[in-house]
Design a protein around this motif. Structure first.
Motif, PDB file in Angstrom:
ATOM      1  N   LYS A 212       0.937  -1.105  -0.130  1.00 11.42           N
ATOM      2  CA  LYS A 212      -0.057   0.128   0.017  1.00 11.42           C
ATOM      3  C   LYS A 212       0.814   1.216   0.087  1.00 11.42           C
ATOM      4  O   LYS A 212       0.625   2.105  -0.715  1.00 11.42           O
ATOM      5  N   ALA A 213       1.949   1.240   0.784  1.00  7.33           N
ATOM      6  CA  ALA A 213       2.977   2.169   0.668  1.00  7.33           C
ATOM      7  C   ALA A 213       3.318   2.648  -0.468  1.00  7.33           C
ATOM      8  O   ALA A 213       3.601   3.988  -1.231  1.00  7.33           O
ATOM      9  N   SER A 214       3.620   1.437  -1.270  1.00 10.83           N
ATOM     10  CA  SER A 214       4.161   1.630  -2.853  1.00 10.83           C
ATOM     11  C   SER A 214       3.181   2.387  -3.644  1.00 10.83           C
ATOM     12  O   SER A 214       3.454   3.145  -4.515  1.00 10.83           O
ATOM     13  N   GLN A 215       1.970   1.926  -3.489  1.00  6.91           N
ATOM     14  CA  GLN A 215       0.672   2.515  -4.017  1.00  6.91           C
ATOM     15  C   GLN A 215       0.622   4.139  -3.804  1.00  6.91           C
ATOM     16  O   GLN A 215       0.423   4.947  -4.871  1.00  6.91           O
ATOM     17  N   GLU A 219       1.241   7.009  -6.565  1.00  3.53           N
ATOM     18  CA  GLU A 219       0.279   8.279  -6.668  1.00  3.53           C
ATOM     19  C   GLU A 219       1.084   9.832  -6.722  1.00  3.53           C
ATOM     20  O   GLU A 219       0.454  10.468  -7.642  1.00  3.53           O
ATOM     21  N   ASN A 220       2.031   9.537  -6.237  1.00  2.00           N
ATOM     22  CA  ASN A 220       2.876  10.817  -6.335  1.00  2.00           C
ATOM     23  C   ASN A 220       3.887  10.747  -7.386  1.00  2.00           C
ATOM     24  O   ASN A 220       4.554  11.731  -7.699  1.00  2.00           O
ATOM     25  N   ILE A 221       4.208   9.546  -7.827  1.00  2.00           N
ATOM     26  CA  ILE A 221       5.239   9.580  -9.079  1.00  2.00           C
ATOM     27  C   ILE A 221       4.443   9.773 -10.435  1.00  2.00           C
ATOM     28  O   ILE A 221       4.855  10.565 -11.104  1.00  2.00           O
ATOM     29  N   MET A 222       3.185   9.144 -10.554  1.00  2.00           N
ATOM     30  CA  MET A 222       2.492   9.098 -11.952  1.00  2.00           C
ATOM     31  C   MET A 222       2.300  10.591 -12.386  1.00  2.00           C
ATOM     32  O   MET A 222       2.516  10.939 -13.639  1.00  2.00           O
TER      33      MET A 222
END
Lengths: 514, 514
Positions: A212-215, A219-222
């Motif tokens: 979930k942390a990766s998601q 969200e901040n990378i895309m």
């Protein structure tokens, strides 16, 4: 994105009978057919010979029918006829589907005794056979000497499109965005949002799974890095590789950033390699950690070629629970740590997950694995000013006095180590806890840094995976709390208890050693 | 071998959309088609749903056309019609080809809001939806309660063939050879010829590559154990997996013992698992060690299921030379040593190779890897009375005085260690050389045995592979002579020199430590 006058090249593939027998070929051609990749043109060198003999001994596939079944255009030609090949290419370039050009050829053509046999596959012809072949082909030039007329024709071919290429280059040079794309430049401030995420997490003390942390990171990378293209091998909902705003790439519309690879891990790995080599895209792809075995050959090639590819590998331990041993990675962490030039991250909380993503996206010449948990972990980091994961390992929780032991842990076991530290402290035993999100980066640090982190007191390592390899830091296998067997079916916490990956056992081991 | 009234069963496979997307499915069906395995009947649960949604998002394959292209019989049925399914099975049983029965189904049939969607794939329906489904289907029995009439029908089906089965069992019990086969009993004296081979080798002091040593073993195994069936993924001439007298299995004649798998490592691994599970055959299969990555998922399942499968993996190090880093295994030894329940043998000469084969064939519940060299090695063993490889590691060359260090080596590096021992001895330094053909077996030995072999003096390990993992025995990475990178192209001995896998470096390291 950049229009057809800037991006309009074809991709040509030369493949043999063996390539078409490997399973990955089916994964790849079925995706190419689905996506109608009409700029993909494959030449099949149909010479009917593999190392062990004629193809019919090991394969009876009707390749034309096979390619048609996955939506390809197919053309058959005499592989020695330049005219037929040229006509086929022109036809293929006009197709609305990918094209297979089946070229009937003879291996070792002209060699009187060896042509059409596996003897020409991997061994030199030998002087006598070579001489007879030269005579058959009317080839009079000395070895490695290219006759002038052929040289001239080649050079003319090389120059044929020079003016067009110069024109294209000028167009490209004037398009800074395009140049940044193909050079895989990360935009200014690309990691600002990730830094904010870390601060927010520390403030709010959220407990989430590292998948979930990766998601949250994605969200901040895309939004920040348009080149990033991600996907999953039919596990997007589990790997949490999809975030709002992403658009799926389809045959009707290539202008997306989500790839639905289907149940095809191997092709996913290979396609990501192709994207990274092509440039202009930074690929990530997800599956369960245990299924990374299916794409391991592609991961090795990413490491060998030095490609920026990110593997989002969730369900990273026996903590996955009920799915049982087939779904529980054991030896995987060790097996990737042993592989050269690939970073194996196993972050312990949101902060380390964001740090891992930052390092992965900055590592232009090294692929990265993010081994992520299904189960929740607390936020352990109290400060995010420095990307401590860049050091590979660091003291995440310091002893209140001179430490009598060091507990080294990764991922979900770091919070377990911190709980053991607390228990030990209550009974008057001071220990440091080291989080080691990336052994490979830690091993690259200067000796004095490594010594300062690991300390001189006895060391205990704890990881819910194979013990193998931790002796590098603990010296002895007995000081590693982990597994020497496959996992087991059950609720995650029960499986942990079953294998002794517990606070009690860490406490006990430390007590034994001091 | 045993006639059609003893061996006449069909093999039924239930597969889903995802199974058919994995590359291994193409490898498997193309072999089944080639071999005309007409007793193989595959039901495809064509429900058009995978975890991430409808199949059409990730696959557009015409499965019927695809199976036809590899020589299969195909039948399409309504997957909810018992009559159609029964008729299809009868038709399939009469086919001279393997048969795909494509069953059109609806996932979660009857669930009013979730049927036909991925919501039924991996999650429970929930109380409300479940209740509605029960009503739709007219199902009134309580959960886990089987209505009497259904129970009776099932029991009748279970009894239907009882008399026939009893008759078959009687026939089987009267055929001792068949019983021995299906119990995978090794014949009496099966290893006598291998013992002779060892003695002869020690007497004649032959220098051969360990892949050649393995072929010498196979020459003595194939005549003695009729159940052994071998093959290679199109590298028989390199893996040396074929020996005189072996007969290739073809569609026209199944009564052989050589399998030509083609360029399909993954299917080879899976097929060997199937053979071992079936019983009556003991399978071995060859490829280059580096290509074992392609079948790693199947190897893991062999380890997990506890199967007797032997992997003949040749070209086991940077010693393969010119083929370069793509063909040079580095992390592979470590990656398999980290995997539970699989033996990784890297024998140093003919004697150890024969010992490894003996252990592999005796290990009913553990698969074995034989990592074998392309380059020649001298005979190092001077006595073969005891199978020393069973201990995993042992002192192969004893110091002439109290040892000042221990050099641990495997495979081709054992002779290098012995050469270093000689040089050191000449300058007055006494060392033991330990050959460690199988770390997994060594780790299983009693502590006092392990201590007696490894000694208390400083230890140096040398292996032309990843350093990773050797710290278990040396304590420190600096004491391991190996690689931390991928290999390089060049002649084998030059590549060894390039990476410092040399007698000089072993000597130097020992001198530093004592």
């Amino acid at each position: 994105e950049f229009g057809d006058d800037l991006c309009n090249h074809y991709t040509y593939v030369m493949c043999g009978d063996g390539c078409l027998m490997e399973g990955i070929s089916e994964e790849a051609i079925s995706l190419a057919g689905l996506w109608k990749l009409n700029k993909l043109i494959v030449f099949w060198d149909n010479n009917n010979i593999t190392i062990d003999g004629t193809v019919d001994k090991a394969n009876g596939t009707n390749q034309i029918a096979r390619f048609k079944a996955v939506g390809w255009n197919t053309i058959s030609v005499d592989g020695r006829s330049h005219e037929e090949i040229a006509a086929a290419i022109e036809q293929a370039q006009k197709s609305d589907k990918p094209t297979l050009i089946a070229c009937k050829t003879t291996i070792g053509f002209g060699a009187p005794h060896k042509q059409g046999t596996s003897k020409v596959h991997g061994s030199p012809l030998g002087a006598e056979e070579l001489e007879a072949m030269r005579q058959n082909l009317g080839w009079t030039a000395a070895p490695f000497e290219v006759p002038n007329e052929i040289m001239a024709a080649w050079r003319a071919a090389g120059q044929r499109s020079a003016a067009q290429y110069a024109e294209w280059q000028k167009k490209a040079e004037n398009n800074q965005k395009f140049i940044d794309y193909i050079n895989d430049m990360l935009p200014a401030n690309w990691s600002k949002d990730l830094d904010e995420l870390k601060k927010k997490t520390i403030k709010e003390q959220n407990a989430v799974a590292t998948r979930k942390a990766s998601q949250l990171c994605l969200e901040n990378i895309m939004g920040r890095i348009p080149q990033v293209i991600g996907g999953s091998a039919d596990l997007a909902a589990s790997n949490l590789t999809f975030v709002a705003g992403m658009k799926t790439i389809t045959a009707a519309d290539y202008n997306g950033n989500n790839v639905m690879y289907g149940i095809r891990e191997h092709a996913m790995g290979a396609i990501m390699n192709g994207m990274a080599l092509h440039g202009g895209v930074i690929p990530y792809g997800g599956t369960f950690f245990v299924f990374s075995d299916y794409m391991r050959p592609s991961m090795r090639l990413a490491a060998l070629m030095g490609l920026r590819v990110v593997y989002v590998l969730t369900h990273d331990s026996i903590g996955v629970g009920e799915d049982g041993p087939t779904h529980q990675p054991i030896e995987h962490l060790a097996s990737y740590r042993a592989m050269p030039n690939i970073y194996t991250f196993r972050p312990c909380d949101v902060v380390e997950t964001a740090e891992a993503w930052q390092i992965a996206l900055e590592s232009e010449k090294t692929p990265s694995i993010l081994a992520l948990s299904r189960q929740s972990v607390p936020t352990l980091r109290t400060d995010s000013a420095e990307n401590l994961s860049k050091r590979g390992g660091y003291v995440i929780s310091k002893a209140q006095r001179e430490p009598q032991a060091t507990i080294i842990a990764t991922g979900t076991e770091v919070s377990l180590a911190v709980a053991a530290q607390k228990q030990l402290n209550e009974s008057g035993i001071a220990v440091n806890v080291v989080s080691m999100p990336c052994c490979e980066l830690f091993d690259q640090q200067p000796e004095d840094y490594k010594r300062s982190v690991l300390g001189n007191a006895p060391r205990v390592a704890v990881e819910a995976a194979a013990v193998y390899g931790w002796e590098r830091y603990t010296g002895k296998s007995e000081n590693v709390i982990g597994l020497n067997s496959f996992g087991a079916s059950g609720k995650g916490d029960e499986v942990y208890k079953h294998f002794g990956i517990t606070v009690e056992n860490v406490v006990k081991k430390v007590r034994e050693l001091i």
